[in-house]
Scaffold this active site. Sequence first.
Site, PDB file in Angstrom:
ATOM      1  N   GLY A  20       0.779  -1.236   0.000  1.00 33.85           N
ATOM      2  CA  GLY A  20       0.000   0.000   0.000  1.00 33.85           C
ATOM      3  C   GLY A  20       0.813   1.290   0.000  1.00 33.85           C
ATOM      4  N   ASP A  40       8.965  -4.133   7.561  1.00 29.62           N
ATOM      5  CA  ASP A  40       7.576  -4.614   7.617  1.00 29.62           C
ATOM      6  C   ASP A  40       7.565  -5.918   8.388  1.00 29.62           C
ATOM      7  OD1 ASP A  40       4.805  -5.450   6.822  1.00 29.62           O
ATOM      8  OD2 ASP A  40       5.018  -3.739   5.469  1.00 29.62           O
ATOM      9  N   VAL A  63       6.124  -3.431  14.964  1.00 31.35           N
ATOM     10  CA  VAL A  63       6.355  -2.087  15.519  1.00 31.35           C
ATOM     11  C   VAL A  63       5.807  -1.909  16.936  1.00 31.35           C
ATOM     12  CG1 VAL A  63       6.559  -0.915  13.287  1.00 31.35           C
ATOM     13  CG2 VAL A  63       4.302  -1.093  14.384  1.00 31.35           C
ATOM     14  N   TYR A 155      -9.472   2.516  16.041  1.00 33.03           N
ATOM     15  CA  TYR A 155      -8.671   3.138  14.971  1.00 33.03           C
ATOM     16  C   TYR A 155      -8.789   4.671  14.998  1.00 33.03           C
ATOM     17  CZ  TYR A 155      -7.066   3.725  10.078  1.00 33.03           C
ATOM     18  OH  TYR A 155      -6.401   4.077   8.937  1.00 33.03           O
ATOM     19  N   LYS A 159      -5.787   7.252  15.817  1.00 23.22           N
ATOM     20  CA  LYS A 159      -5.265   8.127  14.760  1.00 23.22           C
ATOM     21  C   LYS A 159      -5.297   9.604  15.194  1.00 23.22           C
ATOM     22  CE  LYS A 159      -4.109   5.279  11.388  1.00 23.22           C
ATOM     23  NZ  LYS A 159      -2.676   5.050  11.073  1.00 23.22           N
TER      24      LYS A 159
HETATM   25  P1  NAP Z   1      -1.604  -1.842   4.029  1.00 23.07           P
HETATM   26  O1  NAP Z   1      -1.632  -1.902   2.537  1.00 23.07           O
HETATM   27  O2  NAP Z   1      -2.313  -2.894   4.805  1.00 23.07           O
HETATM   28  O3  NAP Z   1      -0.067  -1.753   4.495  1.00 23.07           O
HETATM   29  C1  NAP Z   1       0.281  -1.682   5.845  1.00 23.07           C
HETATM   30  C2  NAP Z   1       1.539  -2.504   6.070  1.00 23.07           C
HETATM   31  O4  NAP Z   1       1.914  -2.397   7.466  1.00 23.07           O
HETATM   32  C3  NAP Z   1       1.324  -4.008   5.774  1.00 23.07           C
HETATM   33  O5  NAP Z   1       2.389  -4.523   5.031  1.00 23.07           O
HETATM   34  C4  NAP Z   1       1.258  -4.584   7.177  1.00 23.07           C
HETATM   35  O6  NAP Z   1       1.634  -5.931   7.266  1.00 23.07           O
HETATM   36  C5  NAP Z   1       2.219  -3.711   7.933  1.00 23.07           C
HETATM   37  N1  NAP Z   1       2.023  -3.843   9.373  1.00 23.07           N
HETATM   38  C6  NAP Z   1       0.847  -3.964  10.039  1.00 23.07           C
HETATM   39  N2  NAP Z   1       1.058  -4.096  11.348  1.00 23.07           N
HETATM   40  C7  NAP Z   1       2.404  -4.087  11.540  1.00 23.07           C
HETATM   41  C8  NAP Z   1       3.227  -4.210  12.671  1.00 23.07           C
HETATM   42  N3  NAP Z   1       2.708  -4.398  13.901  1.00 23.07           N
HETATM   43  N4  NAP Z   1       4.563  -4.144  12.518  1.00 23.07           N
HETATM   44  C9  NAP Z   1       5.101  -3.969  11.272  1.00 23.07           C
HETATM   45  N5  NAP Z   1       4.360  -3.861  10.147  1.00 23.07           N
HETATM   46  C10 NAP Z   1       3.017  -3.916  10.275  1.00 23.07           C
HETATM   47  O7  NAP Z   1      -2.196  -0.449   4.558  1.00 23.07           O
HETATM   48  P2  NAP Z   1      -2.194   1.006   3.880  1.00 23.07           P
HETATM   49  O8  NAP Z   1      -3.561   1.246   3.369  1.00 23.07           O
HETATM   50  O9  NAP Z   1      -1.019   1.190   3.015  1.00 23.07           O
HETATM   51  O10 NAP Z   1      -2.035   1.892   5.202  1.00 23.07           O
HETATM   52  C11 NAP Z   1      -0.787   2.465   5.590  1.00 23.07           C
HETATM   53  C12 NAP Z   1      -1.037   3.469   6.722  1.00 23.07           C
HETATM   54  O11 NAP Z   1      -1.913   4.500   6.237  1.00 23.07           O
HETATM   55  C13 NAP Z   1      -1.740   2.853   7.939  1.00 23.07           C
HETATM   56  O12 NAP Z   1      -1.262   3.460   9.112  1.00 23.07           O
HETATM   57  C14 NAP Z   1      -3.188   3.217   7.720  1.00 23.07           C
HETATM   58  O13 NAP Z   1      -3.918   3.271   8.919  1.00 23.07           O
HETATM   59  C15 NAP Z   1      -3.036   4.595   7.086  1.00 23.07           C
HETATM   60  N6  NAP Z   1      -4.233   4.989   6.337  1.00 23.07           N
HETATM   61  C16 NAP Z   1      -4.637   4.309   5.208  1.00 23.07           C
HETATM   62  C17 NAP Z   1      -5.776   4.713   4.542  1.00 23.07           C
HETATM   63  C18 NAP Z   1      -6.276   4.033   3.292  1.00 23.07           C
HETATM   64  O14 NAP Z   1      -7.327   4.427   2.743  1.00 23.07           O
HETATM   65  N7  NAP Z   1      -5.599   3.017   2.772  1.00 23.07           N
HETATM   66  C19 NAP Z   1      -6.527   5.790   5.014  1.00 23.07           C
HETATM   67  C20 NAP Z   1      -6.098   6.448   6.162  1.00 23.07           C
HETATM   68  C21 NAP Z   1      -4.946   6.043   6.816  1.00 23.07           C
HETATM   69  P3  NAP Z   1       0.466  -7.070   7.240  1.00 23.07           P
HETATM   70  O15 NAP Z   1      -0.120  -7.032   5.850  1.00 23.07           O
HETATM   71  O16 NAP Z   1       1.209  -8.307   7.569  1.00 23.07           O
HETATM   72  O17 NAP Z   1      -0.543  -6.655   8.280  1.00 23.07           O
END
Ligand code: NAP
Length: 260
Positions: A20, A40, A63, A155, A159
């Site tokens: 992502g 990661d 983390v 969440y 946040k």
């Molecule tokens: P994503 O595609 O699920 O990527 C997040 C990555 O973080 C995954 O590879 C995940 O591994 C890893 N991760 C999760 N828990 C972890 C831990 N305890 N230690 C180390 N790595 C960990 O999510 P994303 O959409 O890119 O989101 C990235 C950030 O942006 C997050 O903080 C999310 O809350 C924020 N965000 C996203 C959106 C959106 O619309 N996508 C909106 C607002 C905020 P696993 O796959 O193994 O869990």
Amino acid sequence: MTNSLGLAGKRVLVTGAASGIGLETARVLAEEQAVLILMDRDEAMLAGIARELGAVASAGGDVTREEDCDAMVAKAAVAAGGLDGLVHCAGISDRVAKAFDIDIDEWQHIVDVTLRGTFLACRAAARIMVPQQRGSIVAMSSIRGLIGSPRRHAYGPAKTAVAMMAKNLACEWSLSGVRINAVAPGFIRTPMTDRLIAEGKLDEGLLIDRTPMGRLGSPLEIARATAFLLSDWSSYITGVTLPVDGGWVAYGGAGPVEAH
Ligand code: NAP
């Protein structure tokens, strides 16, 4: 846009880099010729990505564990010869449930990954940056932390706390030359969002109608805003949380934007 932000040669650690927003940010930073260290949970998947992007090191870990955060920063500093930036994208979504239906251990886990994980990662990086009197950190908040939402009881508040953490740490570290900011993504097409749509927890049509720009965002749009906050182009910006959301937070009307 090669070298346009002056990030060439900057040593940057990106967490959540296997998927992502973290992955796309790592790609943008690689294009900018930053020296990358990727972190990661899934070390095997990360190793392939690190090779593809020419990262100098990758680290597996969780983390929420202080020793893993300290180890990833130590590994980064050794492999890259120092650390100039941290982009902290590791995160998870919550189960999207009403308050009465939430299991408190699940709630705690979301808060731990989101809040504790962000604090530990930022603090570990700053232990190197503060003594060298230089550094830039970008964390991920969310529009869920800026506006109220039902069924996001772990969440959303966590946040909000990330946004406050950026303010508090900026107050503490700015005189040491370390800036810290957050990005608050809106609805971005990533595996996390796709999963929530597939599970029926997000209605894509409703989101599009409620967004002034009339579409979801892309990881690249978050990555570019993140790279700006990381770079010296934002040299007088610290402690802010920047919504990157197609106008979602700006809109205060009822129902679809088009209805007005
Ligand atoms: P994503 O595609 O699920 O990527 C997040 C990555 O973080 C995954 O590879 C995940 O591994 C890893 N991760 C999760 N828990 C972890 C831990 N305890 N230690 C180390 N790595 C960990 O999510 P994303 O959409 O890119 O989101 C990235 C950030 O942006 C997050 O903080 C999310 O809350 C924020 N965000 C996203 C959106 C959106 O619309 N996508 C909106 C607002 C905020 P696993 O796959 O193994 O869990």
